[in-house]
Design an enzyme around this catalytic site. Structure first.
Site, PDB file in Angstrom:
ATOM      1  N   GLU A  10       0.656  -0.732   0.176  1.00 56.39           N
ATOM      2  CA  GLU A  10       0.002  -0.232  -0.353  1.00 56.39           C
ATOM      3  C   GLU A  10       1.249   1.563  -0.012  1.00 56.39           C
ATOM      4  O   GLU A  10       2.012   1.420   0.848  1.00 56.39           O
ATOM      5  CB  GLU A  10      -0.387   0.026   1.456  1.00 56.39           C
ATOM      6  CG  GLU A  10      -2.155   1.389   1.661  1.00 56.39           C
ATOM      7  CD  GLU A  10      -2.956   1.921   2.399  1.00 56.39           C
ATOM      8  OE1 GLU A  10      -3.349   1.085   3.222  1.00 56.39           O
ATOM      9  OE2 GLU A  10      -1.761   2.036   3.603  1.00 56.39           O
ATOM     10  N   HIS A  23      -7.912   2.623  -3.745  1.00 61.11           N
ATOM     11  CA  HIS A  23      -9.220   2.488  -2.692  1.00 61.11           C
ATOM     12  C   HIS A  23     -10.198   3.907  -3.339  1.00 61.11           C
ATOM     13  O   HIS A  23      -9.721   4.942  -3.629  1.00 61.11           O
ATOM     14  CB  HIS A  23      -8.461   3.295  -1.938  1.00 61.11           C
ATOM     15  CG  HIS A  23      -7.109   1.882  -0.485  1.00 61.11           C
ATOM     16  ND1 HIS A  23      -7.046   2.588   0.601  1.00 61.11           N
ATOM     17  CD2 HIS A  23      -6.218   1.448  -1.386  1.00 61.11           C
ATOM     18  CE1 HIS A  23      -5.854   1.189   0.576  1.00 61.11           C
ATOM     19  NE2 HIS A  23      -5.127   1.172  -0.800  1.00 61.11           N
TER      20      HIS A  23
HETATM   21  P1  FAD Z   1     -17.605  -1.012   6.629  1.00 58.34           P
HETATM   22  O1  FAD Z   1     -16.733  -2.648   6.599  1.00 58.34           O
HETATM   23  O2  FAD Z   1     -19.118  -0.231   6.000  1.00 58.34           O
HETATM   24  O3  FAD Z   1     -17.753  -0.623   8.289  1.00 58.34           O
HETATM   25  C1  FAD Z   1     -18.221  -0.297   9.226  1.00 58.34           C
HETATM   26  C2  FAD Z   1     -18.604  -0.121  10.308  1.00 58.34           C
HETATM   27  O4  FAD Z   1     -19.478  -0.373   9.807  1.00 58.34           O
HETATM   28  C3  FAD Z   1     -18.278  -1.307  11.227  1.00 58.34           C
HETATM   29  O5  FAD Z   1     -18.353  -0.889  11.760  1.00 58.34           O
HETATM   30  C4  FAD Z   1     -19.191  -2.480  11.011  1.00 58.34           C
HETATM   31  O6  FAD Z   1     -19.594  -3.598  11.325  1.00 58.34           O
HETATM   32  C5  FAD Z   1     -20.257  -1.824   9.813  1.00 58.34           C
HETATM   33  N1  FAD Z   1     -21.048  -1.844   9.308  1.00 58.34           N
HETATM   34  C6  FAD Z   1     -20.659  -2.493   7.538  1.00 58.34           C
HETATM   35  N2  FAD Z   1     -21.418  -3.177   6.663  1.00 58.34           N
HETATM   36  C7  FAD Z   1     -22.675  -2.781   7.667  1.00 58.34           C
HETATM   37  C8  FAD Z   1     -23.708  -3.598   6.970  1.00 58.34           C
HETATM   38  N3  FAD Z   1     -24.062  -3.768   5.433  1.00 58.34           N
HETATM   39  N4  FAD Z   1     -24.946  -3.386   8.062  1.00 58.34           N
HETATM   40  C9  FAD Z   1     -25.039  -2.517   9.345  1.00 58.34           C
HETATM   41  N5  FAD Z   1     -23.032  -2.357   9.956  1.00 58.34           N
HETATM   42  C10 FAD Z   1     -22.573  -2.468   8.468  1.00 58.34           C
HETATM   43  N6  FAD Z   1      -9.759   5.876   4.574  1.00 58.34           N
HETATM   44  C11 FAD Z   1      -9.792   6.224   3.911  1.00 58.34           C
HETATM   45  O7  FAD Z   1      -9.847   7.315   4.435  1.00 58.34           O
HETATM   46  N7  FAD Z   1      -8.705   5.792   2.479  1.00 58.34           N
HETATM   47  C12 FAD Z   1      -7.917   4.467   2.506  1.00 58.34           C
HETATM   48  O8  FAD Z   1      -7.340   5.082   1.207  1.00 58.34           O
HETATM   49  C13 FAD Z   1      -7.872   3.827   3.704  1.00 58.34           C
HETATM   50  N8  FAD Z   1      -8.198   3.038   3.102  1.00 58.34           N
HETATM   51  C14 FAD Z   1      -8.072   1.711   3.802  1.00 58.34           C
HETATM   52  C15 FAD Z   1      -6.975   0.534   3.684  1.00 58.34           C
HETATM   53  C16 FAD Z   1      -7.836  -0.529   4.546  1.00 58.34           C
HETATM   54  C17 FAD Z   1      -6.631  -2.077   3.903  1.00 58.34           C
HETATM   55  C18 FAD Z   1      -8.769  -0.339   5.560  1.00 58.34           C
HETATM   56  C19 FAD Z   1      -9.052  -2.153   6.409  1.00 58.34           C
HETATM   57  C20 FAD Z   1      -9.114   0.952   6.122  1.00 58.34           C
HETATM   58  C21 FAD Z   1      -8.523   1.719   5.565  1.00 58.34           C
HETATM   59  N9  FAD Z   1      -9.228   3.156   5.162  1.00 58.34           N
HETATM   60  C22 FAD Z   1      -9.414   3.944   4.866  1.00 58.34           C
HETATM   61  C23 FAD Z   1      -9.752   3.321   6.682  1.00 58.34           C
HETATM   62  C24 FAD Z   1     -11.354   2.560   6.429  1.00 58.34           C
HETATM   63  O9  FAD Z   1     -11.767   3.701   6.140  1.00 58.34           O
HETATM   64  C25 FAD Z   1     -11.938   3.238   7.849  1.00 58.34           C
HETATM   65  O10 FAD Z   1     -11.493   1.766   9.239  1.00 58.34           O
HETATM   66  C26 FAD Z   1     -13.451   2.830   8.284  1.00 58.34           C
HETATM   67  O11 FAD Z   1     -14.157   3.179   9.648  1.00 58.34           O
HETATM   68  C27 FAD Z   1     -14.261   2.165   7.711  1.00 58.34           C
HETATM   69  O12 FAD Z   1     -14.252   1.932   6.289  1.00 58.34           O
HETATM   70  P2  FAD Z   1     -14.754   0.057   6.280  1.00 58.34           P
HETATM   71  O13 FAD Z   1     -14.943   0.574   4.354  1.00 58.34           O
HETATM   72  O14 FAD Z   1     -13.776  -1.072   6.804  1.00 58.34           O
HETATM   73  O15 FAD Z   1     -16.240   0.031   6.565  1.00 58.34           O
END
Ligand code: FAD
Length: 275
Positions: free
Chosen positions: A7, A67
């Protein structure tokens, strides 16, 4: 045998694309599975994510994964971004919700799963997603995020990249539970070497990863000795990766923090375990 992916952060607005060139060149020479590029994290912009992906693919012939976050965006603005990705031959997207802030509230798309549906409707992308060995900070139970992985899997996600962690038992636990409920996509452990006390404290407080006692001991021991901390951090990350590979994990994702020199040192420590 296993593979590695990396990354990187795009350059900052005032730096220009050349700033990242040496880093991408160094990482590309290690023949990674792909290099992923963060989006809108901190001070970087969406366009610099696109420019960095283009550099990776066009100049160095390595697959790029862009991303994409949906917090603060509308469906239309996401569709616009997907068009820009397509126009630039970027066809792999790590679909994320992003952190919710006053500047980036939820407008239309509440979760990464909502974003994945928009990407699927648009068509033509391979979709990657996040996973959380210790659970997402907003989740009350770790297992909730395993159910979320299954929802993402049912939407066609092909690859999960994990949040950073320092104790492999959290990853193995998540991996096993995900496979047990039928998650089929590749699951990559995200490894971040500990190189700097302030940045590790900031990351840990942001993402909730726990620091094992044996790490805390060395972080405290080397807090005023940067060189020893870096040496220990590289060694610790390398051992963490070797353990993962020996336990059958096929692709390791390294958070490089744009430091190709450190990534290369880790690569050299683990290369006899890679393809
Ligand atoms: P989700 O998967 O949507 O989860 C967020 C929360 O909602 C969790 O508590 C989950 O349990 C809950 N949830 C998810 N889907 C549902 C559903 N359908 N129904 C009910 N509850 C649900 N941030 C940036 O700004 N830019 C980046 O480039 C970036 N890169 C990242 C790369 C990686 C590998 C990781 C692990 C994180 C990255 N992040 C980045 C941080 C990320 O944006 C945060 O962790 C954010 O808070 C959650 O994003 P997510 O897509 O994992 O969320």
């Amino acid at each position: 045998m296993a593979k590695i992916s990396f990354e990187v952060f795009p350059p900052k607005k005032d730096q220009g694309i050349n700033h990242i060139n040496d880093c991408i060149k160094g990482l590309s020479s290690l023949k990674p599975e792909f290099i992923s590029v963060t989006y809108n994290a901190g001070v970087s912009t969406e366009n610099l994510t696109v420019d960095t992906c283009k550099l990776i693919q066009e100049q160095y012939n390595v697959n790029a994964v862009a991303h994409l976050t949906c917090a603060g965006q509308t469906t239309d603005s996401i569709i616009n971004q997907l068009k820009i990705f397509k126009d630039n031959n970027i066809t792999r997207v790590l679909a994320l919700r992003g952190d919710i802030t006053p500047e980036k509230p939820i407008i239309e798309l509440r979760y990464a799963t909502d974003l994945i549906k928009v990407i699927n409707d648009f068509g033509g992308f391979e979709v990657y997603a996040s996973c959380y060995p210790e659970g997402h900070v907003e989740s009350k139970e770790t297992d909730k995020d395993i159910d979320v992985m299954k929802m993402k899997d049912d939407l066609g996600v092909i690859d999960y990249i994990s949040q950073l962690f320092f104790d492999n038992k959290f990853f193995y636990n998540m991996y096993e539970k995900a496979r047990n409920i039928g998650v089929k996509g590749q699951i990559e452990p995200g490894i971040m070497p500990i190189l700097n006390v302030n940045s590790v404290s900031r990351m840990v407080s942001l993402c909730g990863a726990s620091i094992p006692r044996k790490c805390a001991k060395y972080i405290s021991k080397y807090k005023d000795d940067k060189d020893s901390l870096v040496k220990w951090g590289i060694d610790f990350a390398s051992k963490q990766i070797i353990d993962l590979i020996e336990n059958g994990i096929e692709v390791i994702h390294l958070y490089t923090m744009d430091n190709a020199t450190i990534a290369t040192q880790i690569y050299n420590n683990i290369k006899s375990f890679l393809d």
